[in-house]
Design a protein around this motif. Structure first.
Motif, PDB file in Angstrom:
ATOM      1  N   THR A 336       1.865  -0.298  -7.631  1.00 12.24           N
ATOM      2  CA  THR A 336       1.361   0.528  -6.527  1.00 12.24           C
ATOM      3  C   THR A 336       2.067   0.115  -5.241  1.00 12.24           C
ATOM      4  OG1 THR A 336      -0.436  -1.004  -5.940  1.00 12.24           O
ATOM      5  CG2 THR A 336      -0.936   0.731  -7.545  1.00 12.24           C
ATOM      6  N   VAL A 337       2.145   1.053  -4.302  1.00 12.48           N
ATOM      7  CA  VAL A 337       2.593   0.758  -2.945  1.00 12.48           C
ATOM      8  C   VAL A 337       1.613   1.420  -1.987  1.00 12.48           C
ATOM      9  CG1 VAL A 337       5.050   0.514  -3.481  1.00 12.48           C
ATOM     10  CG2 VAL A 337       4.145   2.768  -2.934  1.00 12.48           C
ATOM     11  N   GLY A 338       1.364   0.755  -0.864  1.00 11.63           N
ATOM     12  CA  GLY A 338       0.429   1.297   0.115  1.00 11.63           C
ATOM     13  C   GLY A 338      -0.549   0.241   0.571  1.00 11.63           C
ATOM     14  N   GLU A 339      -1.466   0.638   1.458  1.00 13.37           N
ATOM     15  CA  GLU A 339      -2.478  -0.279   1.955  1.00 13.37           C
ATOM     16  C   GLU A 339      -3.423  -0.673   0.826  1.00 13.37           C
ATOM     17  OE1 GLU A 339      -2.659  -1.669   4.839  1.00 13.37           O
ATOM     18  OE2 GLU A 339      -1.003  -0.561   5.765  1.00 13.37           O
ATOM     19  N   GLU A 340      -3.897  -1.906   0.891  1.00 17.36           N
ATOM     20  CA  GLU A 340      -4.689  -2.439  -0.213  1.00 17.36           C
ATOM     21  C   GLU A 340      -5.943  -1.623  -0.485  1.00 17.36           C
ATOM     22  OE1 GLU A 340      -6.551  -6.757  -1.596  1.00 17.36           O
ATOM     23  OE2 GLU A 340      -5.436  -6.558   0.278  1.00 17.36           O
ATOM     24  N   LYS A 341      -6.563  -1.074   0.548  1.00 21.26           N
ATOM     25  CA  LYS A 341      -7.798  -0.328   0.344  1.00 21.26           C
ATOM     26  C   LYS A 341      -7.689   1.127   0.804  1.00 21.26           C
ATOM     27  CE  LYS A 341     -10.834  -4.351   0.620  1.00 21.26           C
ATOM     28  NZ  LYS A 341     -12.026  -4.961   1.263  1.00 21.26           N
ATOM     29  N   GLY A 342      -6.466   1.578   1.054  1.00 26.36           N
ATOM     30  CA  GLY A 342      -6.287   2.944   1.508  1.00 26.36           C
ATOM     31  C   GLY A 342      -5.528   3.782   0.502  1.00 26.36           C
ATOM     32  N   ALA A 343      -4.867   4.826   0.997  1.00 28.89           N
ATOM     33  CA  ALA A 343      -4.092   5.706   0.133  1.00 28.89           C
ATOM     34  C   ALA A 343      -2.749   5.056  -0.186  1.00 28.89           C
ATOM     35  CB  ALA A 343      -3.885   7.049   0.817  1.00 28.89           C
ATOM     36  N   GLY A 344      -2.090   5.562  -1.234  1.00 30.22           N
ATOM     37  CA  GLY A 344      -0.794   5.021  -1.623  1.00 30.22           C
ATOM     38  C   GLY A 344      -0.218   5.766  -2.808  1.00 30.22           C
ATOM     39  N   LEU A 345       0.736   5.115  -3.447  1.00 25.76           N
ATOM     40  CA  LEU A 345       1.406   5.683  -4.615  1.00 25.76           C
ATOM     41  C   LEU A 345       1.232   4.735  -5.791  1.00 25.76           C
ATOM     42  CD1 LEU A 345       4.776   6.689  -2.879  1.00 25.76           C
ATOM     43  CD2 LEU A 345       2.819   8.195  -3.324  1.00 25.76           C
ATOM     44  N   PHE A 346       1.290   5.276  -7.019  1.00 30.41           N
ATOM     45  CA  PHE A 346       1.180   4.411  -8.198  1.00 30.41           C
ATOM     46  C   PHE A 346       2.148   4.873  -9.273  1.00 30.41           C
ATOM     47  CE2 PHE A 346      -1.505   7.927  -9.467  1.00 30.41           C
ATOM     48  CZ  PHE A 346      -1.287   8.041 -10.838  1.00 30.41           C
ATOM     49  N   LEU A 347       2.461   3.943 -10.182  1.00 27.57           N
ATOM     50  CA  LEU A 347       3.337   4.238 -11.318  1.00 27.57           C
ATOM     51  C   LEU A 347       2.855   3.445 -12.526  1.00 27.57           C
ATOM     52  CD1 LEU A 347       5.972   5.280 -12.694  1.00 27.57           C
ATOM     53  CD2 LEU A 347       7.088   3.222 -11.818  1.00 27.57           C
ATOM     54  N   GLY A 368      -6.717  10.376  -7.593  1.00 25.18           N
ATOM     55  CA  GLY A 368      -5.433  10.858  -7.133  1.00 25.18           C
ATOM     56  C   GLY A 368      -4.944  12.091  -7.854  1.00 25.18           C
ATOM     57  N   LYS A 369      -3.674  12.398  -7.614  1.00 22.96           N
ATOM     58  CA  LYS A 369      -3.007  13.512  -8.257  1.00 22.96           C
ATOM     59  C   LYS A 369      -1.682  13.003  -8.808  1.00 22.96           C
ATOM     60  CE  LYS A 369      -4.865  17.087  -5.173  1.00 22.96           C
ATOM     61  NZ  LYS A 369      -4.533  18.191  -4.222  1.00 22.96           N
ATOM     62  N   GLY A 370      -1.296  13.498  -9.979  1.00 20.18           N
ATOM     63  CA  GLY A 370      -0.041  13.049 -10.558  1.00 20.18           C
ATOM     64  C   GLY A 370       0.191  13.668 -11.923  1.00 20.18           C
ATOM     65  N   ALA A 371       1.271  13.274 -12.554  1.00 21.18           N
ATOM     66  CA  ALA A 371       1.640  13.785 -13.871  1.00 21.18           C
ATOM     67  C   ALA A 371       2.594  12.785 -14.512  1.00 21.18           C
ATOM     68  CB  ALA A 371       2.312  15.154 -13.744  1.00 21.18           C
ATOM     69  N   GLY A 372       2.867  12.989 -15.777  1.00 21.91           N
ATOM     70  CA  GLY A 372       3.744  12.052 -16.457  1.00 21.91           C
ATOM     71  C   GLY A 372       4.573  12.698 -17.546  1.00 21.91           C
ATOM     72  N   LYS A 373       5.699  12.026 -17.864  1.00 18.80           N
ATOM     73  CA  LYS A 373       6.538  12.402 -18.993  1.00 18.80           C
ATOM     74  C   LYS A 373       7.511  11.263 -19.288  1.00 18.80           C
ATOM     75  CE  LYS A 373      10.159  14.773 -16.362  1.00 18.80           C
ATOM     76  NZ  LYS A 373      10.980  16.024 -16.235  1.00 18.80           N
ATOM     77  N   GLN A 378       3.122   8.942 -12.782  1.00 18.56           N
ATOM     78  CA  GLN A 378       3.034   8.510 -11.402  1.00 18.56           C
ATOM     79  C   GLN A 378       2.446   9.598 -10.516  1.00 18.56           C
ATOM     80  OE1 GLN A 378       7.600   8.348 -11.513  1.00 18.56           O
ATOM     81  NE2 GLN A 378       7.144   8.442  -9.315  1.00 18.56           N
ATOM     82  N   GLY A 379       1.961   9.164  -9.361  1.00 20.13           N
ATOM     83  CA  GLY A 379       1.366  10.127  -8.452  1.00 20.13           C
ATOM     84  C   GLY A 379       0.838   9.463  -7.199  1.00 20.13           C
ATOM     85  N   LYS A 380       0.004  10.222  -6.468  1.00 16.14           N
ATOM     86  CA  LYS A 380      -0.592   9.727  -5.229  1.00 16.14           C
ATOM     87  C   LYS A 380      -2.017   9.265  -5.506  1.00 16.14           C
ATOM     88  CE  LYS A 380       2.084  12.744  -2.174  1.00 16.14           C
ATOM     89  NZ  LYS A 380       2.020  13.791  -1.112  1.00 16.14           N
ATOM     90  N   ALA A 381      -2.385   8.126  -4.904  1.00 15.92           N
ATOM     91  CA  ALA A 381      -3.739   7.589  -5.041  1.00 15.92           C
ATOM     92  C   ALA A 381      -4.459   7.714  -3.710  1.00 15.92           C
ATOM     93  CB  ALA A 381      -3.677   6.129  -5.464  1.00 15.92           C
ATOM     94  N   ASN A 382      -5.657   8.257  -3.743  1.00 10.05           N
ATOM     95  CA  ASN A 382      -6.449   8.364  -2.520  1.00 10.05           C
ATOM     96  C   ASN A 382      -7.185   7.069  -2.201  1.00 10.05           C
ATOM     97  OD1 ASN A 382      -5.831  11.061  -1.881  1.00 10.05           O
ATOM     98  ND2 ASN A 382      -7.304  11.793  -3.385  1.00 10.05           N
ATOM     99  N   SER A 383      -7.384   6.214  -3.217  1.00  6.43           N
ATOM    100  CA  SER A 383      -8.134   4.988  -2.997  1.00  6.43           C
ATOM    101  C   SER A 383      -7.568   3.851  -3.836  1.00  6.43           C
ATOM    102  CB  SER A 383      -9.613   5.200  -3.337  1.00  6.43           C
ATOM    103  OG  SER A 383     -10.340   4.002  -3.176  1.00  6.43           O
ATOM    104  N   LEU A 384      -6.727   3.039  -3.227  1.00  2.53           N
ATOM    105  CA  LEU A 384      -6.220   1.860  -3.926  1.00  2.53           C
ATOM    106  C   LEU A 384      -7.258   0.742  -3.964  1.00  2.53           C
ATOM    107  CD1 LEU A 384      -2.525   1.626  -2.648  1.00  2.53           C
ATOM    108  CD2 LEU A 384      -3.350   2.442  -4.861  1.00  2.53           C
ATOM    109  N   ALA A 385      -8.395   0.962  -3.339  1.00  4.29           N
ATOM    110  CA  ALA A 385      -9.476  -0.020  -3.390  1.00  4.29           C
ATOM    111  C   ALA A 385      -9.972  -0.208  -4.825  1.00  4.29           C
ATOM    112  CB  ALA A 385     -10.630   0.416  -2.489  1.00  4.29           C
TER     113      ALA A 385
END
Length: 406
Positions: A336-347, A368-373, A378-385
């Protein structure tokens, strides 16, 4: 007294006689180290080599074939330091280093012009100035100068240059009432003889001992490079005059051509290209420890869960670089990248079947929202908390999968 260099600033050669030549030493700094040079102090009947003063450095030149390394003023005399003796009471030809002299004339007259108009237009007084080797600086008695004022001042000084306004030299007796009307920062304690006035017709009259042009058109052009914060609520105004502007343009163009070759872009795209390079370097610095992570993963039993700590800065490319360094065909990786308890990205990367199965649940946990293949989800996370919940879920999966393999 006024020396010949002050009576005719454009004279390049002058014949005079040697009054005295005495052993002397010159203390100077070379490459940051102080050294003492042995030589001789020479007094001439008159000189076209300017002794330092009024903020202007001294001239360099020759007495006959002997180089003059320093010229200083001592009372009414100009003292020339040389490393070889010259014969007393003989006539000598004195030659000035004209390129250095004319540069000093341009910068000094340019300073007078800028100083006068900065005061007239905005009330900014000059408190000191420095004639540097490559650029000159005027210290203005103001905390700041606005960009619009800087542009207005540059346009005004160049308009005066285009007008070809004469610059005259006057010699006045100290008792002359006209002296009181002239701008001055005071006379040196050892001053002797008449007062020398530099008069830019209709612009400024100022006491000055330095060498100057006879017409503002000889300045060619003035470029105000900008300002820097000075001491005690003052502002340093940086400028170039005349030939320095041409040299600056030539150097800038040479640098521009080199950057075109290195960056493979046009001049207008250089900033954007460098910003991209800086971003790439920053990203590579972040992933320089990835090789260790890859080696650690290679020593683990399949299936393995590798957890990269959350980074505040980064993007999808950053996470994919890390994943590419790890054998995700046999290793399950969550980043993941982003603030520890905020929004970010994940893989989530790993064996394709597991990623397809686990991805939707991770998406749900991270809101969050995302898809894979092809083994990547990977996608966007609204809560990395809720990242710890994802880690617990993945650990449970790996433990369960490992027991089934046994």
């Amino acid at each position: 007294m006024a020396f010949q260099c002050q009576r005719d600033c454009y004279m390049k050669e002058f014949v005079t006689s040697v009054v005295s030549c005495c052993p002397a030493e010159l203390k100077q700094e070379v490459n940051g180290k102080k050294e003492t040079l042995k030589g001789f102090n020479v007094l001439l009947q008159d000189t076209i080599l300017f002794p330092e003063g009024g903020g202007q450095p001294d001239d360099h030149g020759l007495i006959g074939e002997v180089p003059v390394l320093r010229v200083t003023r001592q009372g009414p005399d100009a003292v020339h330091f040389v490393t070889s003796p010259v014969e007393e009471r003989q006539e000598v030809r004195v030659t000035v280093d004209w390129e250095r002299r004319f540069d000093h004339m341009q910068q000094h007259s340019g300073q007078h012009l800028i100083t006068a108009l900065a005061d007239a237009m905005f009330g900014y007084k000059t408190t000191s100035w420095d004639l540097g080797r490559h650029r000159s600086t005027i210290e203005l008695d103001t905390p700041s100068v606005k960009a619009a004022q800087l542009q207005e001042l540059e346009e005004a000084v160049n308009e005066k240059i285009r007008a070809g306004i004469p610059v005259n030299v006057q010699l006045l007796d100290l008792s002359d009432p006209a002296v009181e009307k002239v701008r001055s920062r005071g006379l040196p304690d050892d001053h002797a003889g008449p007062i020398r006035i530099i008069d830019m017709e209709g612009i400024d009259a100022n006491m000055c001992c330095g060498t100057h042009v006879t017409n503002l058109s000889h300045l060619q052009v003035i470029k105000l490079l900008g300002t820097e914060k000075g001491k005690k609520n003052k502002t340093n105004l940086i400028f170039l005059t005349g030939n320095r502007v041409l040299k600056y343009a030539e150097k800038s163009y040479s640098t521009e051509r080199s950057l075109v070759s290195l960056l493979k872009t046009g001049p207008d795209e250089h900033v954007e290209a460098v910003e991209k390079i800086q971003k790439s370097v920053k990203m590579l610095q972040k992933v320089e420890g990835v090789q260790l992570l890859s080696e650690a993963a290679a020593l683990s039993f399949y299936p393995t869960y590798q957890n990269a700590f959350p980074e505040k800065e980064g993007d999808n490319e950053f996470m994919n670089i890390i994943a590419n360094e790890i054998n995700t065909e046999e290793t399950l990786v969550f980043l993941t990248v982003g603030e520890e308890k905020g929004a970010g990205l994940f893989l989530l990367a790993g064996p394709s079947g597991q990623v397809t199965k686990l991805g939707p649940r991770i998406l749900e946990l991270l809101q969050g929202k995302g898809a894979g293949k092809s083994g990547r989800f990977q996608g966007k996370a609204n809560s990395l908390a809720r990242r710890e919940e994802v880690e617990a879920f993945l650990r449970q999966h790996c433990e369960h999968h490992s027991s089934e393999e046994e």
